[in-house]
Design a protein around this motif. Structure first.
Motif, PDB file in Angstrom:
ATOM      1  N   TYR A  56       0.822  -1.205   0.000  1.00  0.00           N
ATOM      2  CA  TYR A  56       0.000   0.000   0.000  1.00  0.00           C
ATOM      3  C   TYR A  56       0.864   1.265   0.000  1.00  0.00           C
ATOM      4  O   TYR A  56       0.490   2.280  -0.594  1.00  0.00           O
ATOM      5  N   GLY A  57       2.029   1.213   0.657  1.00  0.00           N
ATOM      6  CA  GLY A  57       2.881   2.394   0.755  1.00  0.00           C
ATOM      7  C   GLY A  57       3.260   2.977  -0.586  1.00  0.00           C
ATOM      8  O   GLY A  57       3.549   4.176  -0.689  1.00  0.00           O
ATOM      9  N   HIS A  60      -0.971   2.864  -3.020  1.00  0.00           N
ATOM     10  CA  HIS A  60      -2.036   3.773  -2.552  1.00  0.00           C
ATOM     11  C   HIS A  60      -3.429   3.251  -2.967  1.00  0.00           C
ATOM     12  O   HIS A  60      -3.574   2.112  -3.376  1.00  0.00           O
ATOM     13  N   ASP A  61      -4.423   4.146  -2.898  1.00  0.00           N
ATOM     14  CA  ASP A  61      -5.801   3.692  -3.142  1.00  0.00           C
ATOM     15  C   ASP A  61      -6.018   3.287  -4.602  1.00  0.00           C
ATOM     16  O   ASP A  61      -6.852   2.419  -4.889  1.00  0.00           O
ATOM     17  N   ALA A  62      -5.275   3.898  -5.522  1.00  0.00           N
ATOM     18  CA  ALA A  62      -5.428   3.530  -6.933  1.00  0.00           C
ATOM     19  C   ALA A  62      -5.052   2.064  -7.144  1.00  0.00           C
ATOM     20  O   ALA A  62      -5.676   1.351  -7.943  1.00  0.00           O
ATOM     21  N   GLY A  63      -4.028   1.620  -6.419  1.00  0.00           N
ATOM     22  CA  GLY A  63      -3.617   0.220  -6.536  1.00  0.00           C
ATOM     23  C   GLY A  63      -4.681  -0.721  -6.007  1.00  0.00           C
ATOM     24  O   GLY A  63      -4.960  -1.765  -6.599  1.00  0.00           O
ATOM     25  N   ILE A  64      -5.303  -0.328  -4.888  1.00  0.00           N
ATOM     26  CA  ILE A  64      -6.390  -1.153  -4.339  1.00  0.00           C
ATOM     27  C   ILE A  64      -7.504  -1.268  -5.375  1.00  0.00           C
ATOM     28  O   ILE A  64      -8.030  -2.353  -5.641  1.00  0.00           O
ATOM     29  N   LEU A 109      -5.678  -4.781  -0.074  1.00  0.00           N
ATOM     30  CA  LEU A 109      -4.745  -5.181  -1.140  1.00  0.00           C
ATOM     31  C   LEU A 109      -4.415  -6.670  -1.017  1.00  0.00           C
ATOM     32  O   LEU A 109      -4.392  -7.397  -2.009  1.00  0.00           O
ATOM     33  N   ARG A 110      -4.177  -7.097   0.219  1.00  0.00           N
ATOM     34  CA  ARG A 110      -3.818  -8.505   0.441  1.00  0.00           C
ATOM     35  C   ARG A 110      -4.934  -9.423  -0.053  1.00  0.00           C
ATOM     36  O   ARG A 110      -4.681 -10.407  -0.749  1.00  0.00           O
TER      37      ARG A 110
END
Ligand code: F3S
Length: 412
Positions: A56-57, A60-64, A109-110
């Protein structure tokens, strides 16, 4: 000819684009194709494995959102796929003072990563056991330190695959044929002559930082490295080279597989040549260290890239039964796999009793260690020393492992 017509797609690629395999596969192929056109690739090629980012570091939220969308649409990895360290060590989140909001975002994310069928390795050294490519295989890996190891030490082929493309390649099993997938781009174009006797472990980190900072976009060849160099030394050399510049492939004459036959480098005298001496190593050590040597150290950290069992055994031997000082945090980062191997060996229990904190499946660079307010970090990792200050407001002392241990344990 337009860029669009340059990229040849086979019938299966088109079936992906037409949605025959499902909406996640369609989106994933659209991404792969768009990247292929941007890089003017002539075709897509199959891959045998992927290694993706999932912390996440950085995402961020776009990756989620991307990973959750692909998972919700039924996406699944078509090739064996592992994931880089997480931003949270879930088993120790409280002890490491990670906020509940941060933990819940990494947890999303996980869960998305696991729904996509990724092996939950949470490790930047997947090549140790969980994802081991063979020589010549095309793979799509993210994580610069893993990429440079796979390309150079194993002889597999991958570019530094960015987030987004990594998971889309895993889902489609395809990647644009460009960059280091092409044999002609794997030829060394700059030569480093290492004129140093007896390279230490720290020297390999430092040499990597020199090679990375001086190579630009060239593929470096290195001469003067003994064949006794260990895989861990090659790991740390590559991580430093990749983080101090853009190196994704190196050749060490007589050592790495594409440079085993030194005769292949008979043309090396015509390359741009750089000599590296002991003075250069010492100068780079000084540049990497940014802290006032007189300032007190508040954190000592080892494990970038994550430590192997062999490296952990060295830490144990060098600790020599000493205890960590009360005013210093000494943190070591491992993969869960290494930790699980080291527990029955007695290494974890003994080192924890000495005051060392272990964290698994994450690392100092990508986890929110800011909350501790550290101002002076000591490490033996050139990559950690180069990258951590960009993530956390700290000064760095870059020292060999003996100095790290002595600093963390000497009497107050
Ligand atoms: Fe690995 Fe983290 Fe270093 S992902 S290479 S330990 S910055």
């Amino acid at each position: 000819m337009s860029r669009e017509t340059c990229l040849h797609l086979n019938d299966k690629d088109r079936a992906f684009l037409d949605g025959h395999f499902g909406p996640a596969e369609k989106l994933a192929m659209e991404v792969v194709v768009d990247v292929g056109r941007a890089f003017e690739a002539e075709r897509l090629i199959p891959i045998t494995s992927a290694h993706i980012l999932g912390h996440y570091g950085s995402l961020h939220d776009a990756g989620i959102e991307l990973l959750e969308r692909l998972a919700a649409d039924g996406g699944a990895c078509r090739v064996p796929t592992t994931v880089d360290p997480s931003s949270v060590d879930f088993a120790r989140a409280n002890a490491f003072r990670v906020s509940s909001d941060y933990v819940s975002r990494q947890d999303r994310l996980r869960r998305a990563v696991e729904r996509l069928g990724v092996t939950p390795s949470w490790s930047c050294i997947p090549y140790h056991s969980m994802n081991v490519p063979r020589f010549g295989q095309n793979i799509a890996w993210a994580e610069s330190s893993a990429v440079v190891y796979a390309n150079s030490v194993i002889g597999a082929r991958t570019n530094r695959t960015p987030f987004g493309l990594d998971i889309c390649a895993a889902i489609t099993g395809r990647i644009p044929y460009s960059g280091l997938y092409r044999k002609k781009n794997r030829v060394a174009t700059i030569l480093f002559d290492v004129q140093v006797q007896q390279l230490s472990d720290l020297d390999y980190h430092t040499l990597g930082a020199i090679v990375g900072s001086r190579s630009g976009s060239a593929v470096p060849a290195i001469r003067g490295i003994p064949t006794s160099v260990t895989n861990d030394q090659l790991k740390t050399f590559g991580a430093a080279a990749a983080s101090s510049g853009s190196v994704a492939l190196f050749h060490i004459m007589g050592v790495t597989p594409e440079a085993r036959l030194q005769g292949r480098f008979s043309g090396c005298e015509s390359m741009q040549r750089m000599v590296v001496t002991r003075d250069d190593l010492q100068e780079m050590e000084r540049r990497i260290s940014t802290a006032d040597p007189a300032a007190p150290v508040d954190m000592v950290t080892l494990g970038c890239p994550l430590l192997s069992v062999e490296e952990l055994k060295q830490v144990f031997a060098r600790m020599g039964g000493r205890q960590v000082r009360k005013d210093i945090h000494f943190w070591i980062y491992l993969s869960q796999e290494t930790y699980d191997l080291a527990v029955p060996m007695g290494l974890i229990g003994a080192l924890e009793a000495a005051g060392i904190w272990f964290s698994t499946g994450t690392c100092a660079t990508i986890s929110p260690v800011k909350v501790w307010g550290f101002s002076h970090v000591m490490t033996n990792s050139a990559k950690c020393a180069l990258v951590v200050p960009s993530e956390h407001n700290v000064r760095i002392s870059y020292r060999d492992i003996d100095t790290c241990i002595l600093t963390a344990t000497e009497a107050i």
